[in-house]
Design a protein around this motif. Structure first.
Motif, PDB file in Angstrom:
ATOM      1  N   ARG A 265       0.841  -1.206   0.000  1.00 31.68           N
ATOM      2  CA  ARG A 265       0.000   0.000   0.000  1.00 31.68           C
ATOM      3  C   ARG A 265       0.868   1.246   0.000  1.00 31.68           C
ATOM      4  O   ARG A 265       0.442   2.328  -0.363  1.00 31.68           O
TER       5      ARG A 265
ATOM      6  N   CYS B 171     -16.966  -2.026  -1.137  1.00 36.02           N
ATOM      7  CA  CYS B 171     -15.689  -1.406  -0.759  1.00 36.02           C
ATOM      8  C   CYS B 171     -14.552  -2.426  -0.724  1.00 36.02           C
ATOM      9  O   CYS B 171     -13.466  -2.174  -1.228  1.00 36.02           O
TER      10      CYS B 171
ATOM     11  N   GLU C 125     -11.133  -2.808  -2.962  1.00 36.63           N
ATOM     12  CA  GLU C 125      -9.841  -2.843  -2.269  1.00 36.63           C
ATOM     13  C   GLU C 125      -9.015  -4.061  -2.688  1.00 36.63           C
ATOM     14  O   GLU C 125      -7.835  -4.162  -2.378  1.00 36.63           O
TER      15      GLU C 125
ATOM     16  N   TYR D  51      -9.781  -7.243  -1.801  1.00 35.65           N
ATOM     17  CA  TYR D  51      -9.779  -8.220  -0.703  1.00 35.65           C
ATOM     18  C   TYR D  51     -10.431  -9.524  -1.157  1.00 35.65           C
ATOM     19  O   TYR D  51     -11.343  -9.522  -1.970  1.00 35.65           O
TER      20      TYR D  51
END
Length: 2030
Positions: A1111, A1265, A1269, A1271
Motif C-alpha cells: 500500500r 468497498c 480494495e 480483498y
C-alpha cells in the motif's frame, strides 16, 4: 514468699502453662481481664494463646480450671481465631469439665459450648458432644446430652441438626444409667418442641412404655410456640427483627415465626429400594390370564409399598402394570389391593410420583363407577395420595370430564375428591380463570337429580368458599337456591383446611408501618473506598483526566522507561551481540594499557587496587562513543570480579561500573554479566549501598522493567535473608524513583514470598514494598493479600493506613532515556509520565454464569416467600464466595429487579443489599446491566418504609460508583419512574439527583434523560406533598447547570397555564446562582487542538496499523486524514467526547481496531477451541463467544453496548455508526470483517424489518468497498455468513430479498463462485418455496456468468438436484429450475439431458419446451470470465477439513510459470513461450506469467484440487500423453536466460538450495522447469499420464548425477504423489466403473518412485515434517483399505507399501519423520480414528524408538520434546482412565524413557520451544524418570511402561495380526517345557527346547504362560532365550566359515548363505521368485541383485573372521545389566 511470687515476672502465656497452679490461676485471671481490652479481633496477641486453650479447660486444679473457663469465654468472645480452637476445646470440656464436681465449672463449660455455637462452630461442637455419648463415664454422657438439648433449645434445629440425634435416640433411652435416660428423655421432648409430628415416626423402635411416657410429655406441651432465643453472629439481623416486632400484633408476628421450621417427617426417613426386591416373575404374574397369579403378584407388592419412604428409580413398568390392573381388571379384590399399592407408592415417592399423577387421576376417577365399598374406599385413599404429587390446576381438565360423566357415582366421588383436595389449597392457587371453571362445573352438578352428587358438590363449593372467601366465589356462583346456598355455607363452616391461610387483616396494621425501626436497619455504608486510578506523579484529584489517555499511551508506547504504567511497557529484545572474554580483552586493550587489564585479576590486592583505580580514571577521560561498554564490563568482572574479598578493591570496581552505566551505552548484555554478583553483594555491610546505587544506574540505562524482575528472581534464590531484605528495599526505592512501571502480578508474587519468609526483616521489607505499591494501586491491592494470616494482614493494613492520603511522588529517573522522542513537540503534554494503572484489570474475576441456573431464577420468582428468600441467600453466597465476578450474569439483574419490588419488605431489603454487593463484585462490568436493574432501585425508593428507601439510596450510590452517572441516568429509566412514581419516590429521587448533578462535571450526564425528566420536575414544583415540592426546588439549579436556562424554559411550553407562573419563578430564582461558564478558546487554539487530536489519534493506533505491504506511503497519508472522520463518527452517534474525556473514563477509541487476530480466530474455530458458527437460532453461548472475541479485538465498548442491546433502536444506531466509519476506516473493517458479519447474522433473526434492511444496505456497502480494495473473502468468513444470507432469500419482503441477491452477487467478486454455489444448493433443502426459487435463480445466474465450474461437487450431482425442483408444487420454483437448466444448455448444449439424469416424462417435456423457447433468442456458448484467484489451501474449502499447510495469501499460484522483472522481462517471456510452445502448453498460461512480478515457480494447487474433484470436462489445461517431453532432452536443454536467484518452493515449506557440481551439464533453471512440468503430471486424473510421468522420474532417480536436480522438488513431488494416492483411494477405488488394474498400476508406480527417493540418502532427507506426515497418513489408510486386499495383486501392493513405510522411517531426516509420526499419533487420538489406524501409527513410532539410540545425533530434541509436550497437554494422564486403551499414552511414555536413557540429564536443557515448561507434565515426568534408578530387568523403564516397551520391540512394519490359538498338542508341549525350565536339573534343556519351539512355531503366543510367573522369572527366560540364540548364531557362522574354506559354493553367490535345519533349501529359487513378484509390483530388479551381492560379501567377509566373544559379553552386559569379568573371556575363541 519471694519464691511464691516469682512467677509474676513471667510473660502471661508462660504463667498460663506454669507447673504451679497458683501461677496458672494468676495467668487465667489476667487473661480474663486482658482479652477484652484488645481492640482488634485479628490481633496477633490472640494467636499466642490459641494453642493453649485446650490446656486451659483441662487444668488439673479445680479452682484454676474454673478461672480458666472464664478466660476461654473472654477469648472466644473477642478473638477472631477462636473458631480454630472449637474442636480441641470442646473435646477438652467433654473430657474434664461437663462432669466436674463443681457446679460453677459445669455451667461455665456449657456457656463456652454455646458461645462456640454462636460464632458459627456449631457443627464441630455437635460432633464433639456426640462423641461424648460413647464415653464410659455416665456422668459425661448425661452432661453431653444435656448440653445438646440446651443448645437445641437456645438455637433451634437450623443450628443443631436433629437428624443425627434421632439415630442415637434409641441407644440413649436404653442406657443403663438413670440420669442418662432422663436427660435423653428431655432431649427428645426438646426435639419434639421444634419438629413436632416429624419425630413420631422415628419413635417406632422404642418400647411401648417409653412411647407412652413420651407422648404424655408431648401432650403437656400443647401448642406452645417455640422461638429461637439465642442467635448466631450471622443471625443478628433476625434477632433485631424479632425484638423490633415483639410488641406488634399477632398477624405481623406470623412472618417472623415462620422462620421456625416445620420439618417434614419424611426428611428423617431412610429410603427403601423396592424395585430390586420384586420377584423376577412379578411382571409375568401381574399380566397373567389367571386371576390367582395376578392376585399373588399384587399381594407380594403390597407390603413393599407400605414403606414410608421409597428410593427413586425407574417405576414406569410398575406403574404401567398397576394402571392396567386398576383400569381394566375385572376382579374387584385385585383392584382393591392394587389401589392400596398405588397409595403406598404415591406416599412413599411424594413429588417424585408427579410424572404418573395425571394419568392415574383419570384412571381412578373412571373406576369410581365400581360399587364395591372396599374398592371405592381403596380408590379414595389412592386418589388422595396421588393428589399430593400434583396440583389442582394440573388436574382441572381431567376432573371437569369426570364431573360431566354420565355415571352419577363417578360424579359424586369426583365432587367428594374435590372437597378433600380443596382443603390443601390456598387462595393464591385459585386464579380467576381456574376459580370460574371449577365453580361452573360444581354448580352444574349441584342441580343433579342424585342427592349424593348434590351433597358432595355443595361440600366442595363450601370448602372453596372457605378458601377463597365469599366475595371471590359469589362472582361465579350466580343465582343458587337459598336452600342450596345454605348447605354451601354450612359446609364452609365445617370445613377443616389442611394448610394455614393468613387472615385478610393486613391492612389494619398500615398505620404502624410509619414507625421507623432504627434497630433493625444498619446505617447505610458510606465508607466504601472509591475506585482508585492513579498515575505516578499525579495527585488523586487530578487523576480524573487520566483514564482514557493512559490507555492510549499504552498503545502508543509512551511512558517512563518505555513501559506503560502497571507493567504496560514491553522490554524490547537486546540487539547487541554477546562477545567472548577473548574478544572483550582485545577490544579493551584499545583503550586500556595491558598492565591494567592484567592487573585487574592479579593475586596481590594492592596490584588489583592500583589497576582498578587506573581503570576508573581512564574511562572517565573517554568520550561516550569511544567506550566499548560490554568489553570493559567483562574485563572488570574477571575473577575475582565483583566478588573481590578486599572491600577497597570492590568499592573501586563498583564505582567504575557505576561510571560505565552512567556514561556509556550500557545495555542488557552488559547487565547480564554483572547483575548476579551485584545482587549477592546487596547484603554487604560496607559496599551494599553502593551496589544498590549501581543497580539504580543500570536500571536507568537498561530499563527497570528488566532489572527489577532480575534482581528479585536472583535475590530469592540466595539463602541469605539479608540479601532478600535489601533487594526488597532497593525495589521499593526504585519504584519511587522510576514510577510504577513493573508488572504488578509478578511483583505481588514476590511480595507473597517475602511475607511467608521466616526472617522478620524480610517480612518487614515486603510489607514496606506493599505500602509503596499501595500509593499507585490503591485499596484494590489488599484483595491479593486477603488469604494471608491475620497478624500479617493487620501489619499490611497499618502500612496502608500510613499511606492513605499520600499521592505518589513524581518519577525522577528514567525520564530522559525512557520517554519516546516521537512526542517531543507536545510540549507540556502529560505523556511523559507512566500510563494509568487499570486496577480492575488486575483483579482476578470468577465466571459465575454456570451457577446461575434456570432453576435458581425460577425460585427467585416463586410464589412462596420462603423459596424466594432461600434463592436470594444462594445468590448472596455465590457472590460472596467469588468476591469479584465477570460480567456474564445471565438474567440475574432482571430477577433482582423484581425482588427489589417484592411485597415482602424483608426480601426487598435483602435484594437491595445483594444488589449493592453485586455492584462491588462486578466493578466496571456493571455497565451493561444498568438498564435492567436500576428500575428496581427506583421502585424501592418509592416504598413507604424509611429503611427500604435508605437501602435503595445506598444501593443506587454504590451502583453509580461503579458505572458512573452517565450510564446510570440513561435510557428513560428515571423519567419513567418519575412519571408513575409515588410521592416518596419523587422526593427521594429529586434530592438524590440534585446532590449528584450539582457536583457532576458539565456535559458528563445524559442530557436527553434530563430533558425527559424536566417536565416531571416542573409538575413536582406544585405537588401536594411538601417533601416532593422541597426536593423539586432543590433540583432546579442542578438541572439548569447541565441544561442551561434557555433549555429549561423551552419545556415550560408543556406546562399548564395555571402552573407556568410558579415554574418561571423557580427558574428565575435559580438563574442567578448558575456558575460562570468558562471562556471559549480562541479559534486558532481550537484548530491546533484538533490537529493535535488527529495526530494523537494517528499515533495512538497500535503498531499493527502501520501501512500494509504493497500500500506504500499512501496508506499512511490516508490514515492521518481519516482520524478526524472517525472522531466525527463517534461524536455523531455518542456525543462529543473531547470535553467528556477529561472528566471520566469514556471509550473514544476507533469503532474497529486494526489487528491481526482474524487468522487466530479462524484457527481456533478450525481446531474446535471455540464453537463453530452454525445454528438454527442464535443461542446465548454463541452471543457470549462473539462478545468475547469482539472485546479481544478491541472494538469500541459503546459500539458493543449498542450491538447487544435489547432495544432494536440501538442496533440501528450501531449499524449507522459502522456505515459512517466504513469509508474512513476500511482496513480495520477488513481486519474485523468476520466479527461484523457474524453480528449481522444474529440480526437476521430479529423480527424488526428496519434493522434487517439497515443491515442489508450496510452489507452492500461493505462488499462493494472490499471488492474495490482487492480483498478476498476467507473460508471461515464465508461459512459463517453465507448460510444465513441464503435464509433471507425467502423473506416475504422484497426490500430484503433484493439486497440479499445483490449481496450474493457482490460476494462472487471476492470469493470463488464455485464455493458460493454449494450454499445456494443447500438452500434448496428449505421448506420455504420463495427461498428455493431465489436459490435456483442465483444458481442460474452463476452458471450464466461463471460457467459449469460452479456446479459442485460435480455438474452431474448439482444438476440432478436442480432438475428435481422441476416437479415442485410451487410455480416460481419450477420456473427458476427450468431457467437454470436453460443456462446449462447454453453452455453445454445437448449434454444437459445427460447431466440431469432420468426425469419423468412430464418434467422432461417441460424442460425441452423451455429450452426450445429460450434457444430462439439466445446464443448457445459464451466464454466464462475468469474467477478471482484465491490461494487454495490443500484440504480446505467448503468441506471444512483441517488445513495443514496454508500458502501465503499474497502469492497467487499460476500453473508452472516463471515471472521476471525489469530488463529480464522480455527475455524471460520469450524463453517461456519457446519452452511452452515446445511442450504444447496453452497460451493462456503464457498470459498469466505476466500477472505477478518476482514470483517463483509455482504449481496451481487450486487447479489440481479441481481436477481431483471434477472428472467432467471443464476448462483446464489439456496435455496429451505423446506431448509429455522426454526427460533426457529436457534435462540437456540449455535455455539462454540467466540463472534464476530463487527456485521452486511451495508456500509454507522451506528448504535450502544445494550447489550443483561444476561438471554437471544440466542448467539449473532448465532442469527446474522440466522437472516442474513432469511433476505436475503426477496429480492428473489420467492414469497413463501419471504412469508416464513417474517412469520418466524413475529414469532421473536412477542417475546419480541427475537425481540431485530433484532435491529442491522433493516436497513438491511428495505432495502431488499424496494427492494421487488419495485420488485413487477415495475416488477410483470407490467407483465401480473404474478398472481396478489401473489403480494397481498407479499404486505400483507411485510406490516404486517413492521407494527410490527414500533409498537415495540425499533426496530422502529433503522431505519436511508436514509432507512426511501426509505421506505416512495416506499410506496407512491404503494399508487398511479392505478393497485393496481383495484384488489379485492387492497383497503385493500392501507388502510394497509396508516396506515403503519402514524405508521412510529409516531413511528420512530423523527429526522430521519422528515429529511427523508423533503429530500423526496426536491427531489420531484426537480424531477418534479407528483403532487399527492408531495401532499402525504406534507401530511406526515404536520403530523410530528402536532406532533412536543410533540416530540421536540427527535429532532436534527441542522439537521432539515440544511434540510430546503438546500431546500431554491435549490428553493429560488423568483422562486416560476413561479411554478403552491407554497404549498411545504408554507409547509417549516410552518415548520419554528412551530419550532419558539416550540423553540423560542433558535433556532438561532442551525446553527452548516450550512455554512455562517447569510446571508441565512433561517436565515432571522427565524429572521423575531421571531420578528413578535403572533396574536390571527393565533397563530403566518403569513397570507402567513395560508393556509399551515390549511392544516397541516388535516389527513396526508388519501388518497387525492377532496371535493364533495354540493346538492342544502345542499347548501340552509348552507346558512340559515350562515345567523343565522350572526344575533345577533341566533348566538349560528346557530353555533350548523353548527356543526351538519358538523357531518352529513363530505364531505361537507364550504370553499366557509367562503371565502367571513372577517378573524375575520372565526376565530369566528372556535372557536365557537370547543366550541360546547367540550361541546358535555363533555356531552358524563357524559352519559358514568352514563351508567357504572348503570351496563348496558352486551354485552362485547365494549358496554361501547357510540355512540351518533345512537341507534341501535353495536360496536362488527364492530370489528368482521374489524378482518376479517385484517386477509385477513395479520395482527394479537391479536393487535385488545389489542386495544379494551385499549380503553374500558380508557373509564371506564374516566367515573369514574370528568372532570376538568379548564383544558378545559386552553387548550382553549392556542389555541385561550383567557385570562380567571381561578378562576371563579375552582368550576365548569360537
Amino acid at each position: 514468699m519471694e519464691e511464691d511470687t516469682e512467677y509474676l515476672k513471667l510473660p502471661l502465656e508462660d504463667r498460663c502453662v506454669h507447673k504451679l497452679w497458683k501461677a496458672r490461676l494468676s495467668g487465667y485471671e489476667e487473661c480474663t481481664k486482658h482479652f477484652p481490652k484488645i481492640v482488634d479481633e485479628r490481633s496477633p496477641e490472640f494467636n499466642k494463646f490459641a494453642p493453649l486453650m485446650k490446656k486451659f479447660v483441662t487444668d488439673s486444679n479445680a479452682v484454676a480450671q474454673e478461672k480458666a473457663l472464664d478466660a476461654v469465654l473472654a477469648f472466644v468472645e473477642n478473638a477472631h481465631v477462636a473458631g480454630r480452637t472449637a474442636g480441641d476445646v470442646t473435646n477438652g470440656i467433654v473430657q474434664k469439665c461437663l462432669a466436674a464436681p463443681k457446679r460453677g465449672t459445669q455451667e461455665k463449660a456449657l456457656e463456652v459450648i454455646l458461645l462456640y455455637c454462636e460464632i458459627e462452630k456449631y457443627e464441630v461442637v455437635q460432633e464433639e458432644l456426640m462423641k461424648g455419648f460413647t464415653q464410659k463415664n455416665p456422668k459425661v454422657v448425661a452432661a453431653c446430652v444435656r448440653s445438646i438439648a440446651t443448645a437445641l433449645r437456645e438455637f433451634g434445629p437450623k443450628v443443631i441438626n436433629p437428624k443425627p440425634l434421632i439415630k442415637q435416640m434409641h441407644t440413649l433411652l436404653e442406657d443403663r444409667d438413670k440420669n442418662v435416660r432422663e436427660e435423653s428423655k428431655k432431649m427428645v421432648i426438646e426435639m419434639y418442641r421444634w419438629i413436632r409430628q416429624a419425630l413420631k415416626p422415628q419413635m417406632s423402635s422404642l418400647k411401648p412404655v417409653q412411647i407412652q411416657e413420651l407422648e404424655a410429655e408431648f401432650d403437656k406441651l400443647g401448642n406452645e410456640k417455640v422461638v429461637q432465643t439465642r442467635f448466631l453472629r450471622s443471625q443478628q439481623e433476625l434477632k433485631a427483627k424479632i425484638e423490633a416486632q415483639a410488641d406488634e400484633e399477632e398477624e405481623e408476628d406470623e412472618e417472623v415465626e415462620a422462620d421456625a421450621p416445620e420439618l417434614d417427617p419424611f426428611e428423617f426417613l431412610e429410603p427403601v429400594d423396592i424395585l430390586s426386591k420384586l420377584p423376577k416373575d412379578f411382571y409375568e404374574k401381574a399380566e397373567a390370564t389367571k386371576w390367582k397369579d395376578r392376585k399373588e403378584a399384587v399381594d407380594l407388592l403390597l407390603p413393599l409399598t407400605q414403606n414410608a419412604k421409597l428410593e427413586s428409580g425407574d417405576y414406569h413398568d410398575l406403574m404401567k402394570v398397576l394402571k392396567k390392573i386398576i383400569g381394566k381388571d375385572t376382579n374387584v379384590m385385585i383392584v382393591a389391593v392394587a389401589a392400596q399399592c398405588l397409595t403406598g407408592l404415591a406416599k412413599g415417592l411424594k413429588k417424585k410420583f408427579s410424572p404418573f399423577a395425571l394419568s392415574f387421576t383419570e384412571t381412578i376417577l373412571e373406576k369410581f363407577k365400581e360399587k364395591k365399598i372396599n374398592v371405592v374406599t381403596a380408590l379414595r385413599d389412592a386418589i388422595d395420595a396421588v393428589f399430593q404429587a400434583t396440583n389442582i390446576e394440573a388436574i382441572q381438565e381431567t376432573v371437569g370430564a369426570a364431573l360431566a360423566n354420565k355415571n352419577p357415582q363417578v360424579k359424586a366421588e369426583t365432587a367428594a375428591f374435590l372437597s378433600r383436595a380443596f382443603c390443601y389449597c390456598t387462595p393464591a392457587v385459585f386464579n380467576k380463570k381456574l376459580l370460574k371453571v371449577y365453580v361452573t362445573d360444581l354448580v352444574k352438578t349441584l342441580n343433579e337429580s342424585d342427592p349424593t352428587v348434590r351433597d358432595n358438590s355443595a361440600v366442595a363449593l363450601g370448602v372453596m368458599l372457605r378458601v377463597v372467601g365469599e366475595k371471590q366465589i359469589m362472582l361465579f356462583i350466580g343465582e343458587v337456591e337459598n336452600l342450596k346456598m345454605q348447605k354451601i355455607k354450612e359446609a364452609a363452616e365445617k370445613a377443616e383446611l389442611k394448610v394455614k391461610i393468613s387472615a385478610p387483616k393486613a391492612k389494619k396494621a398500615a398505620p404502624k408501618k410509619e414507625a421507623p425501626t432504627p434497630a433493625a436497619e444498619p446505617p447505610p455504608s458510606t465508607t466504601a473506598p472509591p475506585r482508585k486510578v492513579v498515575k505516578a506523579g499525579v495527585k488523586p484529584g487530578a487523576s480524573s483526566t487520566g483514564p482514557a489517555k493512559g490507555r492510549k499511551r499504552l498503545k502508543g508506547g509512551g511512558g517512563v522507561g518505555g513501559g506503560g504504567g502497571g507493567g504496560g511497557g514491553v522490554v524490547e529484545e537486546c540487539t547487541e551481540a554477546e562477545i567472548s572474554l577473548e574478544e572483550a580483552i582485545e577490544k579493551a586493550s584499545q583503550v586500556l594499557p595491558e598492565d591494567v587489564i592484567s592487573g585487574v585479576t592479579d593475586a596481590n590486592w594492592k596490584t588489583r587496587l592500583a589497576a582498578v583505580e587506573s581503570f576508573g580514571n581512564t574511562i572517565q577521560t573517554l568520550d561516550r562513543s569511544e567506550i566499548p561498554c560490554q568489553a570493559l564490563v567483562r574485563v572488570l568482572a574477571q575473577k575475582p570480579g565483583f566478588k573481590d574479598n578486599n572491600f577497597q578493591v570492590l568499592k573501586l570496581r563498583l564505582e567504575a561500573l557505576k561510571t560505565l552505566a552512567e556514561n556509556s551505552d550500557f545495555t542488557r548484555r552488559s547487565g547480564e554479566v554483572c547483575i548476579q554478583d551485584l545482587v549477592e553483594k546487596l547484603g554487604d555491610p560496607k559496599n551494599g549501598s553502593l551496589c544498590g546505587e549501581v543497580l539504580m544506574n543500570i536500571a536507568e540505562a537498561a530499563k527497570l522493567q528488566w532489572v527489577g524482575p532480575e534482581v528479585m528472581t536472583r535475590a530469592f534464590v540466595q539463602k541469605s535473608p539479608k540479601i532478600q531484605e535489601m533487594a526488597l528495599k532497593w525495589l521499593s526505592d526504585a519504584i519511587t524513583d522510576f514510577g510504577f512501571v513493573l508488572q504488578p502480578k509478578a511483583l505481588i508474587g514476590d511480595i507473597k514470598k517475602a511475607l511467608a519468609h521466616t526472617n522478620p526483616g524480610v517480612r518487614t521489607a515486603g510489607i514496606s514494598l506493599c505500602g509503596t505499591i499501595y500509593l499507585y494501586m490503591g485499596a484494590t491491592l489488599r484483595v491479593f493479600f486477603e488469604d494471608e494470616k491475620p497478624a500479617l494482614l493487620q501489619q499490611i493494613d497499618s502500612e496502608f493506613e500510613k499511606m492513605n492520603g499520600t499521592s505518589p511522588p513524581a518519577p525522577t529517573r528514567g525520564l530522559n532515556r525512557g520517554s519516546s522522542t516521537e512526542n517531543d513537540d507536545d510540549g507540556d503534554d502529560v505523556d511523559s509520565g507512566p500510563a494509568v494503572i487499570n486496577v480492575q484489570d488486575l483483579v482476578p474475576r470468577t465466571n459465575i454464569s454456570d451457577q446461575l441456573t434456570s432453576s435458581l431464577f425460577t425460585e427467585l420468582s416463586d410464589k412462596n416467600w420462603k423459596v424466594r428468600n432461600e434463592a436470594l441467600q444462594k445468590v448472596s453466597n455465590i457472590i460472596s464466595e467469588a468476591k469479584f465476578i465477570k460480567g456474564d450474569i445471565s438474567e440475574l439483574p432482571t430477577a433482582l429487579c423484581a425482588r427489589m419490588m417484592d411485597t415482602n419488605k424483608n426480601l426487598a431489603l435483602e435484594a437491595l443489599r445483594l444488589t449493592a454487593s453485586l455492584s462491588a463484585a462486578l466493578g466496571p462490568n456493571c455497565k451493561p446491566h444498568t438498564r435492567n436493574i436500576v428500575p428496581g432501585m427506583l421502585a424501592a425508593l418509592g416504598d413507604s418504609k424509611q429503611n427500604v428507601r435508605q437501602q435503595a439510596l445506598s444501593t443506587l450510590n454504590s451502583w453509580v460508583e461503579q458505572t458512573g452517572l452517565k450510564e446510570t441516568v440513561d435510557g428513560e429509566v428515571f423519567s419513567d419512574a418519575l412519571k408513575s412514581g409515588s410521592p416518596f419516590l419523587k422526593s427521594e429521587l429529586f434530592l438524590w439527583m440534585a446532590e449528584k448533578l450539582k457536583d457532576a462535571p458539565p456535559k458528563s450526564v445524559n442530557k436527553e434523560e434530563l430533558h425527559a425528566c424536566t417536565q416531571y420536575l416542573f409538575m413536582a414544583l406544585e405537588d401536594r406533598n411538601a417533601d416532593v415540592r422541597k426536593g423539586a426546588n432543590e433540583a432546579v439549579l442542578p438541572f439548569m447547570i447541565h441544561l442551561g436556562y434557555d433549555g429549561m424554559v423551552k419545556h415550560t411550553s408543556k406546562v399548564k397555564p395555571s402552573s407556568k407562573n410558579t415554574v418561571m419563578q423557580a427558574l428565575e430564582k435559580a438563574k442567578p446562582n448558575l456558575p460562570a461558564r468558562p471562556q471559549p478558546k480562541p479559534k486558532a487554539a481550537a484548530v491546533g487542538g484538533a490537529g493535535r487530536g488527529a495526530g494523537g489519534a494517528a499515533a495512538e493506533r497500535p503498531q499493527a496499523s502501520a501501512p500494509a505491504a504493497g500500500r506504500g506511503a499512501a496508506a499512511g497519508v490516508k490514515k492521518g486524514l481519516r482520524a478526524p472522520s472517525a472522531t466525527r463518527t463517534y461524536e455523531r452517534y455518542w456525543g462529543s467526547g473531547s470535553s467528556r474525556k477529561d472528566q471520566e473514563e469514556v471509550d473514544t477509541s476507533p469503532l474497529l481496531q486494526l489487528n491481526n487476530l482474524k487468522q487466530q480466530r479462524a484457527s481456533d474455530e478450525q481446531r474446535l477451541r471455540v464453537l463453530r458458527w452454525d445454528f438454527a437460532t442464535p443461542r446465548q453461548e454463541f452471543i457470549t463467544q462473539l462478545k468475547d472475541q469482539m472485546t479481544a479485538a478491541g472494538l469500541n465498548r459503546q459500539l458493543m453496548s449498542n450491538m447487544f442491546h435489547q432495544d432494536f433502536k440501538f442496533h440501528i444506531k450501531a449499524i449507522d455508526a459502522l456505515n459512517e466509519d466504513l469509508n474512513s476506516n476500511l482496513p480495520a473493517c477488513i481486519a474485523n470483517l468476520d466479527l461484523v458479519l457474524r453480528w449481522l447474522t444474529i440480526r437476521f433473526f430479529d423480527t424488526n424489518p428496519s434493522v434487517i434492511m439497515k443491515a442489508m444496505d450496510y452489507l452492500q456497502q461493505v462488499f462493494q468497498c472490499v471488492s474495490e480494495e482487492g480483498y478476498h473473502l476467507l473460508d471461515h468468513e464465508a461459512y459463517s455468513f453465507l448460510p444465513f444470507l441464503v435464509t433471507k432469500f425467502g423473506d416475504p419482503k422484497d426490500a430484503i430479498r433484493g439486497p440479499a441477491r445483490n449481496i450474493a452477487k457482490l460476494i462472487c467478486n471476492i470469493y470463488p463462485a464455485s464455493k458460493v454455489s454449494p450454499y445456494m444448493m443447500d438452500g434448496l433443502k428449505a421448506k420455504n418455496a420463495r427461498q428455493r426459487a431465489e436459490c435456483l435463480e442465483a444458481m442460474g445466474n452463476l452458471i450464466e456468468v461463471y460457467g459449469m465450474s460452479v456446479c459442485q461437487p460435480s455438474p452431474g450431482v448439482a444438476l440432478k438436484e436442480i432438475a428435481k425442483q422441476i416437479a415442485d408444487r410451487d410455480n416460481s420454483v419450477r420456473n427458476a429450475a427450468l431457467n437454470a437448466l436453460v443456462q446449462v444448455y447454453f453452455r453445454e448444449g445437448e449434454k444437459v439431458f445427460k447431466l440431469v439424469g432420468n426425469l419423468s416424462d412430464k418434467d422432461m417435456s417441460l424442460l425441452e419446451e423451455r429450452i426450445k423457447r429460450a434457444a430462439k433468442n439466445r446464443p448457445v456458448i459464451k466464454k466464462p470470465p475468469v474467477e478471482p484467484e484465491v490461494p487454495t489451501v490443500r484440504g480446505g474449502g467448503a468441506s471444512g477439513r483441517a488445513n495443514r499447510v496454508i500458502p501465503t495469501p499474497a502469492q497467487p499460484a499460476p500453473v508452472i510459470t516463471r515471472e521476471r522483472e525489469g530488463a529480464d522481462g522480455a527475455t524471460g517471456g520469450e524463453q517461456s513461450s519457446l519452452l511452452k510452445s515446445r511442450f504444447g502448453m496453452r497460451n493462456q498460461q503464457q498470459q498469466q506469467s505476466s500477472a505477478n512480478a518476482n514470483a517463483p515457480f509455482k504449481i496451481d494447487y487450486g487447479l489440481i484440487e479441481k481436477l481431483l474433484e471434477d472428472n467432467d470436462t471443464t476448462e483446464r489445461p489439456q496435455y496429451k500423453i505423446e506431448e509429455i517431453p522426454d526427460m533426457n532432452s529436457l534435462l540437456n536443454y540449455k535455455p539462454v536466460c540467466p540463472t534464476p536467484a530463487s527456485r521452486l518452493t511451495r508456500p509454507g515449506f522451506t528448504a535450502t538450495s544445494r550447489p550443483v557440481s561444476s561438471g554437471a551439464q544440466i542448467d539449473t533453471e532448465g532442469a527446474a522447469q522440466a522437472i516442474n512440468l513432469v511433476i505436475s503430471q503426477v496429480a492428473t486424473p489420467d492414469a497413463n499420464t501419471v504412469i508416464t510421468a513417474l517412469s520418466q522420474l524413475d529414469e532421473v532417480l536412477q542417475s546419480d548425477e541427475r537425481s540431485t536436480q530433484l532435491a529442491p522438488h522433493i516436497d513438491q513431488l511428495l505432495i502431488l504423489a499424496t494427492l494421487q494416492y488419495r485420488l485413487v483411494l477415495n475416488t477410483k477405488m470407490a467407483n465401480p466403473n473404474v478398472n481396478k488394474e489401473e489403480c494397481i498400476k498407479i499404486y505400483r508406480s507411485l510406490t516404486n518412485c517413492l521407494m527410490m527417493i527414500f533409498n537415495n540418502k540425499q533426496l530422502g532427507t529433503q522431505a519436511t515434517r508436514d509432507v512426511l506426515r501426509d505421506v505416512v497418513h495416506v499410506l496407512i489408510n491404503i494399508l487398511l483399505d479392505p478393497r485393496l486386499a481383495q484384488l489379485e495383486d492387492g497383497p503385493q501392493i500392501i507388502r510394497a507399501i509396508n516396506v515403503l513405510v519402514v524405508r521412510i522411517v529409516e531413511k528420512a531426516q530423523f527429526t522430521h519423520v519422528f515429529s511427523a509420526l508423533l503429530k500423526l499419533l496426536h491427531e489420531s487420538v484426537g480424531s477418534g480414528g479407528g483403532c487399527k489406524f492408531t495401532e499402525l501409527v504406534m507401530k511406526c513410532n515404536w520403530k523410530v524408538i528402536r532406532i533412536l539410540p543410533t540416530r540421536s545425533n540427527d535429532l532436534d530434541l527441542d522439537q521432539i520434546l515440544l511434540d510430546v509436550h503438546n500431546f500431554l497437554v491435549a490428553y493429560p494422564v488423568n483422562t486416560w482412565a476413561e479411554r478403552p486403551s491407554d497404549t498411545p499414552l504408554r507409547t509417549i511414555k516410552t518415548v520419554i524413557h528412551t530419550l532419558c536413557k539416550v540423553y540423560g540429564t542433558n535433556i532438561l536443557s532442551h525446553f527452548s520451544k516450550i512455554e512455562n515448561a517447569q510446571g508441565s507434565e512433561l517436565h515432571k515426568y522427565l524429572t521423575k524418570t531421571l531420578k528413578k534408578p535403572k533396574t536390571e530387568d527393565d533397563g530403566g523403564v518403569g513397570d507402567s511402561n513395560r508393556l509399551a516397551a515390549a511392544q516397541v520391540t516388535s516389527d513396526s512394519a508388519e501388518s497387525v495380526k492377532s496371535p493364533k490359538r495354540l493346538s492342544k498338542t502345542a499347548h501340552n508341549t509348552l507346558s512340559e517345557i515350562f515345567r523343565k525350565i522350572g526344575s533345577k536339573e533341566n533348566t538349560k534343556e528346557g530353555l533350548i527346547q523353548l527356543y526351538e519351539f519358538k523357531q518352529k512355531h513363530p505364531e505361537a503366543d507364550i504370553e499366557p504362560f509367562l503371565r502367571k510367573s513372577s517378573q524375575f522369572f520372565q526376565n530369566y527366560i528372556e535372557r536365557g532365550l537370547k543366550r541360546v540364540e547367540m550361541e546358535r548364531q555363533a555356531e552358524g557362522k563357524v559352519a559358514a566359515s568352514q563351508a567357504s574354506e572348503n570351496g563348496s559354493n558352486s551354485a552362485g553367490p547365494l549358496a554361501s548363505i547357510q540355512v540351518p535345519d533345512t537341507a534341501n533349501f535353495n536360496m536362488n529359487e527364492l530370489v528368482a521368485q521374489f524378482k518376479s513378484i517385484a517386477a509385477r509390483a513395479g520395482f527394479d530388479n537391479t536393487y535385488i541383485d545389489t542386495a544379494v551381492k551385499d549380503i553374500c560379501s558380508a557373509e564371506n567377509k564374516g566367515s573369514g573372521e574370528r568372532l570376538d566373544i568379548s564383544e558378545y559379553i559386552k553387548t550382553l552386559s549392556s542389555d541385561y545389566g550383567i557385570e562380567q569379568n571381561k578378562e576371563q573371556f579375552s582368550s576365548h575363541d569360537q
